[in-house]
Enzyme design. Structure first.
Site: not given
Length: 487
Positions: A338, A374
């Site tokens: 990521n 998240h």
């Protein structure tokens, strides 16, 4: 005559029934069921791969065309993909994009605009998490919205930097600062670009505008020679997709919660967590590699030339696959995974906290931000707390080995390197799986049950090391090395 007509009508009705039955057999729901996946997951995969024909259309018909046509194309295709996946819930992203444009126009290049953007976009995202949350991983409108949230916050910060004196900015800030005034169409095209709308990667408005202006090509004035690099990333993504599809029925999150897992020997529970911890990341690797190929195909992945004047296509790389597969260190995995999101957090959050004067505090707050970004589940907080703890201990261990003559000598013995590597990889992926358990199981009742089954091994090991390592360093590092370090 009437009977013949009635027969034709009857035949047409029967044909219609057959076609309808055939269509139902081909429906996404049934296709997804036959593949052992959810309909939403299948829609997501289709949408990601749809980027390739869209990129080809862009290359052949829109490259070097008027900017407004390109923005319209990106906006229309992005909204269409949003509708295909989430239906009318696409209004969430549309509302945030329009309001963000108004914030930039009405508040200008002010810190008020930045703070308003950060608060509004994050609160909207967190509210979305709160009202849609379940105990499982669901593909819903909040998934692309978290990507959009970072885009729009970064846009506001870059626009703010564009109003500052050039000399007051760092070289990195100068690179991303927006000097012009973006139009609504430009903001929409930037937000809905089909190659990154669903799962990323992150990129700046300046980089996007270079794409629109035809600057992202290795052959000025011509379409970029990016088909082969794009196909390489696509092929690699397909390898991971096949691997994940084949293994997913046998390595599941749910098994961690079963009585069978709990009754297995301790060594088996640890080894299963180790294998599962690496395998579970493959679904993310697949999506990022496939979308990176789309970005490369359009030219967005162009990153200039290396020292040998060979074109680089890694501007949108979210994965360093070789590093991910071979690194024996936690920091190596973090640096390979990521990438663009981590770079965004570093650029717009971590480095902006420099005024705190404490690197560990800034890092801790950055990880807290990532956890909230998240979602609101406790598992995210536990996962990033473990990451912070593990990285701290790993750095201390590396420093100890480097400064201790005895440990340095032992670590430099070539014949022991394979053994050290194997031990490191085992520790690395065991505790990576330990951290990912909380991340993937979300709710405290689930991850707590799994942690109890392996006696909170990760917390005990790394908290103990955090306490013990200073004493070990005191015993193994000579006084002159300590004084040199202090200087």
């Amino acid at each position: 005559m009437a009977s013949a007509t009635e027969g034709d009508v009857g035949a047409a009705v029967e044909l219609g029934k057959v076609l309808r039955a055939a269509f139902e057999e081909l429906s996404l729901h049934k296709l997804a069921a036959s593949l052992g996946a959810s309909e939403q997951a299948l829609r997501l995969i289709i949408s990601i791969f749809l980027g390739y024909p869209l990129a080809l259309f862009y290359r052949h018909y829109l490259f070097y065309k008027d900017s407004y046509l390109i923005h319209l194309f990106h906006t229309f295709t992005g909204l269409s993909i949003a509708y295909f996946n989430f239906g009318t819930q696409l209004y969430h992203s549309l509302l945030c994009v329009v309001l963000q444009f108004l914030i930039l126009r009405l508040m200008g290049r002010t810190i008020t605009a930045v703070l308003t953007t950060f608060c509004f976009q994050m609160v909207y995202l967190l509210a979305g998490y709160y009202f849609t949350a379940t105990g499982n991983y669901d593909i819903k409108w909040t998934m692309p919205h978290c990507v959009l949230t970072l885009k729009l916050i970064g846009l506001a910060v870059d626009y703010f930097d564009g109003g500052k004196d050039q000399d007051s900015l760092t070289p990195e800030q100068q690179r991303y600062a927006i000097r012009g005034i973006p139009s609504l169409l430009e903001v929409a095209g930037f937000s809905y670009f089909y190659g990154a709308f669903l799962v990323g990667p992150q990129f700046s408005m300046n980089h996007y505008m270079k794409l629109v202006q035809g600057q992202l090509t290795d052959v000025p004035g011509k379409i970029p020679n990016s088909i082969v690099p794009a196909l390489k990333r696509l092929s690699l993504g397909l390898v991971y997709l096949v691997g994940y599809t084949v293994l997913s029925p046998h390595i599941t999150d749910d098994y961690l919660l079963t009585e069978d897992y709990e009754l297995r020997p301790f060594w088996f529970r640890c080894m299963y967590m180790l294998v599962w911890g690496k395998f579970v990341l493959y679904k993310y690797v697949t999506c990022w590699l496939v979308t990176e190929g789309v970005c490369i195909l359009t030219g967005l992945g162009f990153a200039g030339f290396d020292e040998n004047r060979r074109a680089k296509w890694d501007a949108c790389a979210n994965m360093k696959v070789w590093l991910f597969e071979t690194t024996p260190r936690f920091t190596g995995t973090i640096n390979s995974f990521n990438i663009n999101t981590n770079a965004w957090v570093s650029r717009y959050f971590f480095k902006r906290l420099k005024f705190l004067g404490n690197k560990e505090l800034s890092q801790g707050l950055s990880l807290l931000f990532l956890a909230l970004w998240h979602g609101l589940h406790s598992g995210y907080l536990v996962c990033f707390q473990m990451e912070f703890l593990i990285v701290m201990v790993e750095r201390q261990v590396a420093s100890l080995i480097r400064e201790s003559p005895a440990l340095s000598k032992l670590a430099s013995i070539p014949t022991l390197h394979p053994l050290f590597y194997l031990v490191q990889q085992t520790i690395h992926w065991l505790f990576m799986g330990y951290s990912m358990t909380a991340f993937c199981l979300f709710t405290w009742d689930k991850w707590l049950k799994v942690y109890q089954s392996i006696y909170f091994l990760g917390h005990i090991v790394f908290l103990s090391l955090l306490v013990i390592l200073p004493y070990i360093q005191k015993a193994l590092v000579p006084r002159k090395e300590k004084l040199k370090k202090m200087e």
